[in-house]
Write a protein that holds these residues in place. Structure first.
Motif, PDB file in Angstrom:
ATOM      1  N   GLU B  18       0.810  -1.203  -0.092  1.00 27.01           N
ATOM      2  CA  GLU B  18       0.019  -0.166   0.080  1.00 27.01           C
ATOM      3  C   GLU B  18       0.988   1.249  -0.055  1.00 27.01           C
ATOM      4  O   GLU B  18       0.485   2.168  -0.688  1.00 27.01           O
ATOM      5  CB  GLU B  18      -1.004   0.116   1.310  1.00 27.01           C
ATOM      6  CG  GLU B  18      -2.108  -1.005   1.082  1.00 27.01           C
ATOM      7  CD  GLU B  18      -2.802  -0.929   2.286  1.00 27.01           C
ATOM      8  OE1 GLU B  18      -3.990  -2.026   2.410  1.00 27.01           O
ATOM      9  OE2 GLU B  18      -2.922  -0.004   3.265  1.00 27.01           O
ATOM     10  N   ALA B  19       2.003   1.226   0.835  1.00 32.27           N
ATOM     11  CA  ALA B  19       2.927   2.323   0.741  1.00 32.27           C
ATOM     12  C   ALA B  19       3.458   2.514  -0.481  1.00 32.27           C
ATOM     13  O   ALA B  19       3.545   3.643  -0.897  1.00 32.27           O
ATOM     14  CB  ALA B  19       4.070   2.045   1.749  1.00 32.27           C
ATOM     15  N   LEU B  20       3.655   1.397  -1.293  1.00 36.26           N
ATOM     16  CA  LEU B  20       4.250   1.519  -2.846  1.00 36.26           C
ATOM     17  C   LEU B  20       3.123   2.162  -3.598  1.00 36.26           C
ATOM     18  O   LEU B  20       3.562   3.096  -4.544  1.00 36.26           O
ATOM     19  CB  LEU B  20       4.581   0.152  -3.310  1.00 36.26           C
ATOM     20  CG  LEU B  20       5.190   0.255  -4.692  1.00 36.26           C
ATOM     21  CD1 LEU B  20       6.476   0.819  -4.897  1.00 36.26           C
ATOM     22  CD2 LEU B  20       5.224  -1.268  -5.403  1.00 36.26           C
ATOM     23  N   ALA B  21       1.982   1.583  -3.605  1.00 38.47           N
ATOM     24  CA  ALA B  21       0.994   2.343  -4.343  1.00 38.47           C
ATOM     25  C   ALA B  21       0.855   3.670  -4.146  1.00 38.47           C
ATOM     26  O   ALA B  21       0.783   4.714  -5.168  1.00 38.47           O
ATOM     27  CB  ALA B  21      -0.421   1.460  -4.196  1.00 38.47           C
ATOM     28  N   GLU B  22       0.923   4.321  -2.902  1.00 41.63           N
ATOM     29  CA  GLU B  22       0.704   5.668  -2.434  1.00 41.63           C
ATOM     30  C   GLU B  22       1.759   6.693  -2.954  1.00 41.63           C
ATOM     31  O   GLU B  22       1.654   7.739  -3.723  1.00 41.63           O
ATOM     32  CB  GLU B  22       0.918   5.825  -0.993  1.00 41.63           C
ATOM     33  CG  GLU B  22       0.211   7.275  -0.541  1.00 41.63           C
ATOM     34  CD  GLU B  22      -0.011   7.455   0.820  1.00 41.63           C
ATOM     35  OE1 GLU B  22      -0.381   6.386   1.496  1.00 41.63           O
ATOM     36  OE2 GLU B  22       0.091   8.586   1.212  1.00 41.63           O
ATOM     37  N   LEU B  23       3.086   6.041  -3.036  1.00 43.13           N
ATOM     38  CA  LEU B  23       4.196   6.800  -3.308  1.00 43.13           C
ATOM     39  C   LEU B  23       4.304   6.591  -4.926  1.00 43.13           C
ATOM     40  O   LEU B  23       4.488   7.585  -5.768  1.00 43.13           O
ATOM     41  CB  LEU B  23       5.555   5.896  -3.110  1.00 43.13           C
ATOM     42  CG  LEU B  23       6.626   6.777  -2.809  1.00 43.13           C
ATOM     43  CD1 LEU B  23       6.467   7.972  -1.983  1.00 43.13           C
ATOM     44  CD2 LEU B  23       7.837   6.063  -2.180  1.00 43.13           C
ATOM     45  N   LEU B  24       3.735   5.653  -5.695  1.00 39.69           N
ATOM     46  CA  LEU B  24       3.522   5.666  -7.076  1.00 39.69           C
ATOM     47  C   LEU B  24       2.570   6.622  -7.712  1.00 39.69           C
ATOM     48  O   LEU B  24       2.907   7.264  -8.482  1.00 39.69           O
ATOM     49  CB  LEU B  24       3.339   4.308  -7.721  1.00 39.69           C
ATOM     50  CG  LEU B  24       4.334   3.289  -7.557  1.00 39.69           C
ATOM     51  CD1 LEU B  24       3.724   1.938  -8.073  1.00 39.69           C
ATOM     52  CD2 LEU B  24       5.600   3.564  -8.535  1.00 39.69           C
TER      53      LEU B  24
END
Lengths: 103, 179
Positions: B18-24
């Motif tokens: 989820e953190a990756l999706a937010e950063l993307l």
């Protein structure tokens, strides 16, 4: 002249940045997109692995067949060799006989 | 890097999807604009961005957090695009036909915003990607020759040579246009 070209190139890239609107998908959409792509990627990897194993099995089977039938292949070469040499010998003998008749 | 992003990066290193999706999501526009300038092809840019996000997901634990997250994404995108070009070379005639159609799309997108798709953009679009990418990374994004070499997995000398050659090609073509 070099600086002029640099400026023109920079200007062209800057124009693209400023002109093209980009709306970022939501984090949830990005997660879904990644999951879908990941599933496709896993299927592709599995397909490639199956293809690789199939080709490996075919090659190994052919090699084993060749090795286990080696005596047959050896015998075949022997028979062909014997027949070949016999016919060659007969041909040479007939040729010599014809030469002798003409003397 | 902002504190919020630093926190997200730490979560990514721990494997938080989820953190990756937010950063993307935060850097999507930046990534897309970079890929668009790199490819000069709106359709291919979409594909490369999606493939980049997938690779970022698959290798997120490998991001060490030393460099910027955007630089890491740009590296993945660059290598993904270069790999795709190598694969497409096999079907080169089909690829050229599709590329011609896609090129018109970018031109249309820019002209629809009442901006001119001038000769410089046309020349950059026609440049081979192996020359366009170092030119973009050096002159627009300000990366060093060494950094570009690491991103493209080529020698620093090769990068210098390609940047120099690309500027010469652009100059030559612009002079042709100007008569």
């Amino acid at each position: 002249m070099k600086d002029e070209i640099d400026k023109k190139v920079l200007e062209a890239f800057r124009k693209i940045d400023e002109t093209i609107d980009v709306s970022a998908p939501s984090p949830q959409t990005i997660s879904l997109l990644i999951k879908e792509k990941h599933e496709v990627h896993i299927k592709s990897v599995k397909r490639e692995l199956c293809l690789f194993l199939l080709i490996a099995v075919v090659i190994i089977s052919l090699l084993l067949l060749l090795l286990t039938n080696a005596p047959l292949i050896y015998g075949f070469i022997q028979v062909v060799g014997i027949i070949g040499v016999t016919f060659y010998g007969l041909y040479k003998a007939r040729k010599r006989n014809r030469e002798d008749l003409y003397i | 890097m902002e504190k919020h992003e630093e926190l997200l990066v730490k979560k990514i290193q721990a494997g938080d999807e989820e953190a990756l999706a937010e950063l993307l999501h935060i850097h999507y526009a930046f990534l897309y604009r970079y890929v668009l300038k790199m490819t000069m092809d709106a359709v291919v840019a979409e594909e490369i961005v999606q493939d980049t996000m997938l690779k970022a997901y698959l290798h997120m634990k490998q991001f060490n957090g030393k460099g910027r997250f955007t630089t890491w994404l740009m590296t993945i995108a660059t290598r993904t695009y270069v790999d795709s070009l190598r694969k497409k070379k096999r079907d080169s005639w089909l690829f050229r036909k599709a590329a011609d159609e896609h090129n018109k799309l970018l031109k249309w997108q820019i002209e629809s915003k009442n901006e001119e798709f001038d000769e410089v953009m046309e020349v950059i679009q026609k440049l081979d990607a192996i020359y366009r990418i170092p030119l973009l990374l050096k002159h627009y994004y300000g990366f060093s020759y060494l950094e570009i070499g690491q991103m493209m997995m080529i020698k620093e000398g090769t990068v210098k040579s390609r940047v120099h050659k690309s500027l010469n090609m652009v100059r030559k073509e612009i002079n042709k246009y100007e008569g």
